[in-house]
Design a protein around this motif. Structure first.
Motif, short mmCIF file in Angstrom:
data_model
loop_
_atom_site.label_atom_id
_atom_site.label_comp_id
_atom_site.label_asym_id
_atom_site.label_seq_id
_atom_site.Cartn_x
_atom_site.Cartn_y
_atom_site.Cartn_z
N LYS A 191 75.82 24.13 85.30
CA LYS A 191 76.61 23.23 84.47
C LYS A 191 77.22 22.15 85.35
CE LYS A 191 80.36 23.06 81.11
NZ LYS A 191 81.39 23.84 80.38
N PHE A 251 70.89 16.11 80.18
CA PHE A 251 71.50 14.80 80.07
C PHE A 251 70.44 13.79 79.65
CE2 PHE A 251 74.07 17.12 83.07
CZ PHE A 251 75.38 16.72 82.82
N GLN A 255 75.65 13.62 78.32
CA GLN A 255 75.21 15.01 78.17
C GLN A 255 74.70 15.25 76.76
OE1 GLN A 255 77.98 17.93 79.58
NE2 GLN A 255 76.91 19.64 78.62
N THR A 257 72.02 22.65 81.57
CA THR A 257 72.57 21.40 81.05
C THR A 257 71.49 20.34 80.98
OG1 THR A 257 74.58 21.97 82.28
CG2 THR A 257 74.55 19.83 81.20
#
Length: 330
Positions: free
Chosen positions: A247, A217, A287, A215
């Protein structure tokens, strides 16, 4: 008197807030949606973190003051920078909680058995070993895998020919990011300070990060759109990119605020201004989703148009869009 909890640069607030929110300090859960029921605060060990690029040491001072259980490894190429940080900015390298490694941040790698720096042993030896030239055997500066709760990259580029002044391009290569991935614990976070005039360079950072990490961001330090050149110089787009191995979905703003307040109370941080600044930055973390190719092309065209036409409202502002002393670290 230097207040170690005060951060001079706005992007430092974003770096610190993202590390807290995404590095296991606030996140109540991983791989699951927050269901509205307040889960217990995730108890991060946060034994060790790493900062690549010392600068004046303000960010390091903040981490050490805010998290009393934290031990930090600082990787800095130039020992003169360490001396200046100590003599002018209150950085302390004599603490048993700080280990300064003089070396190239690009030489960092994970190793299972050979060449690992024994952090606990170094901490017991004393202050004289806290600034050390680490011998290289061709493999680089080696640390134990899965040993870092967070890693921060805050390094300026000396190459003015490209549209990114922070970090140097090799620091965003998938190969290097994969080395840092191995150093992070399962709930660890990598934070990269990015200052780019060319939107395609920022896109490269996000794309490369997504190749390696589960993930990604973003937290932008820019608060106003720009339409007109400022003194003939196009301002950098300052964004902090966060990468996590698992995640992570941040809880709602109100719950995030509660978790942050609890952490501050536990660590005896009572300054409401500091808590408020961190809270604002956490709320601004978004995100990053990999867009379709057509969306990428359209986005880059739009960003290039904006970067070549900064706004009248920004005329006379210092480079880096300072809120306080906003800008890149020297």
């Amino acid at each position: 008197v230097i207040d170690n909890l005060k951060l001079a640069f706005d992007y430092h607030h974003h770096l610190a807030a993202g590390v807290l929110a995404l590095g296991g300090f606030l996140s109540p859960s991983t791989s699951t949606q927050y269901d509205g029921i307040s889960p217990p605060l995730k108890q991060a060990k946060y034994e060790h973190g790493m900062v690549i690029g010392l600068g004046g040491g303000a960010l390091v001072n903040f981490f050490m003051a805010f998290m009393p259980n934290l031990h930090l490894i600082i990787v800095e190429l130039d020992e003169c920078i360490v001396d200046i940080a100590k003599s002018h900015f209150g950085f302390r390298a004599d603490s048993h909680r700080v280990k300064v490694v003089i070396g190239d941040g690009l030489a960092i790698c994970a190793e299972n058995k050979i060449g690992i720096i024994d952090v606990e042993k170094e901490e017991r030896v004393g202050s004289e070993t806290n600034v050390a030239h680490v011998s290289k055997d061709g493999k680089g500066t080696e640390f134990a895998p899965n040993s870092m709760q967070f890693i921060v990259i805050d390094v300026d580029s000396k190459d003015t020919s490209i549209g990114m002044s922070c970090p140097p391009v090799p620091f965003i290569s998938p190969t290097y990011l994969a080395e840092l991935y191995e150093l992070l614990g399962s709930d660890g976070v990598l934070a990269i300070n990015v200052s780019a005039r060319d939107p395609s360079m920022l896109h490269a950072v996000k794309t490369n990060a997504h190749q390696v990490f589960e993930t990604v961001f973003l937290s932008s330090t820019d608060t106003e759109p720009t339409d007109e050149d400022v003194g003939g110089v196009v301002e950098d787009l300052n964004v902090v990119v966060f990468c996590t191995k698992n995640k992570i979905i941040l809880p709602e703003a109100d719950h995030c605020s509660t978790l942050l307040s609890n952490l501050c109370l536990a660590n005896k941080v009572t300054d409401e201004e500091i808590v408020s600044e961190l809270e604002d930055c956490i709320v601004g973390i978004k995100q990053y989703s990999v867009p379709m190719k057509t969306d990428v092309d359209d986005s880059l065209k739009k960003e290039k148009k904006q970067s070549s036409n900064p706004s009248r409202s920004s005329r006379g502002k210092k480079k880096g869009n300072n809120k306080k002393k906003r800008g890149k670290k020297k």
